[in-house]
Design an enzyme around this catalytic site. Structure first.
Site, short mmCIF file in Angstrom:
data_model
loop_
_atom_site.label_atom_id
_atom_site.label_comp_id
_atom_site.label_asym_id
_atom_site.label_seq_id
_atom_site.Cartn_x
_atom_site.Cartn_y
_atom_site.Cartn_z
CE1 TYR A 73 0.77 1.56 4.28
CE2 TYR A 73 1.09 -0.81 4.35
CZ TYR A 73 1.29 0.43 4.91
OH TYR A 73 2.01 0.57 6.06
CB ILE A 100 -8.74 1.78 9.14
CG1 ILE A 100 -8.36 1.67 7.66
CG2 ILE A 100 -7.61 2.38 9.96
CD1 ILE A 100 -8.07 3.01 6.99
CG PHE A 116 -4.96 3.86 1.95
CD1 PHE A 116 -3.82 3.76 2.73
CD2 PHE A 116 -6.14 4.32 2.53
CE1 PHE A 116 -3.85 4.09 4.07
CE2 PHE A 116 -6.19 4.65 3.87
CZ PHE A 116 -5.04 4.55 4.64
CG PHE A 159 -0.34 8.81 5.98
CD1 PHE A 159 -0.50 7.54 6.52
CD2 PHE A 159 -1.27 9.25 5.05
CE1 PHE A 159 -1.56 6.73 6.13
CE2 PHE A 159 -2.33 8.46 4.66
CZ PHE A 159 -2.47 7.19 5.20
CG ASP A 160 2.71 3.68 6.75
OD1 ASP A 160 3.92 3.49 6.52
OD2 ASP A 160 2.00 2.88 7.37
CE1 TYR A 203 -5.29 4.13 11.94
CE2 TYR A 203 -4.95 5.42 9.94
CZ TYR A 203 -4.73 4.28 10.68
OH TYR A 203 -3.95 3.27 10.18
#
Length: 252
Positions: A172, A200, A243, A182-183, A226
């Site tokens: 991802y 999530i 994503f 962010f990731d 979140y």
């Protein structure tokens, strides 16, 4: 005992001063010349270390939320302990008192943080809703009954779909709606293996719809991500997340 532990912590803090790492590639600066002049106002080493320890203990206590102490009683407690006088409180009473106060301070901080996050989250949710409304107009974007959106980047070659209790292997790449990363397992070069029900909510729902080998782009509103309490600091409260997610397979 507690005074000793605090002092030890303070002394450890002293030893860490000036040891911050330099940024990678930073040029080394010439060593500064040390002055031979002293600014120590104390007459001897005992006085100096006594004041220094007191200062460090006070700074440490303040950092932990003990910034409204009765200084006279604090000094009395130190005197009683150093002169082996009988304490005015039992050991259990001291523990309960300190723990109770810490919990009260922590609770107040958490309540204040939750209030701030809710205010920030309200703004971000409006921005996210506007983004999703515009995004829904693009060809190929599908809005689900749950509220999240997706578009198919690559269709899977298998018919297998994960169940909620399955573990999956996923690649991802996650960003905010402004494109800030962010990731990303893609950037790390290593997919993750995790239970579907541990993700999530938006991911849980999407993964059960995807077939192995599929790659989708997901647009997940805050309530299915979140909310107002994201982990870490890279995701602001109330953020809608984007994503690119590829379902590589099921895992044992």
């Amino acid at each position: 005992m507690k005074q000793l532990l605090i002092i030890v912590f303070a002394l450890v803090t002293v030893s860490s001063f000036g040891q911050a790492k330099k940024p990678a590639g930073a040029a080394a600066k010439p060593a500064a010349k040390t002055s031979t002049a002293t600014t120590n106002p104390f007459k001897n080493e005992v006085d100096s270390v006594s004041y220094s320890i007191g200062l460090l203990v006070a700074q440490n206590l303040k950092a932990q939320g003990f910034d409204k102490l009765n200084v006279a009683l604090f000094q009395k407690a130190v005197t009683d302990a150093t002169q082996n006088k009988k304490p005015l409180l039992t050991e259990d009473a001291v523990k309960n008192c300190v723990m109770g106060y810490q919990q009260k301070v922590q609770g107040a901080k958490q309540a204040e943080m939750a209030k701030e996050n809710a205010a920030k989250g309200a703004v971000a949710r409006k921005e996210g809703a506007a983004f999703l409304a515009e995004n829904a107009k693009r060809p190929g974007v599908i809005t689900t009954p749950y509220g999240w959106q997706y578009e198919v980047i690559k269709a899977g070659t298998e018919d297998t779909k994960p169940k909620l209790t399955d573990k999956v292997k996923v690649h991802y790449h996650g960003t905010l709606i402004n494109g800030t990363i962010f990731d990303s397992s893609v950037d790390r070069g290593e997919p993750i293996v995790y239970p579907v029900n541990g993700f999530i909510t938006g991911w849980q729902q999407a993964l059960q719809m995807m077939t192995v080998g599929s790659k989708w782009k997901l647009y997940v509103p805050a309530d299915l991500a979140y909310g107002d309490n994201p982990p870490g600091t890279s995701i602001p409260p109330g953020s809608t997340l984007v994503f690119e997610m590829e379902l590589l397979g099921l895992a044992n």
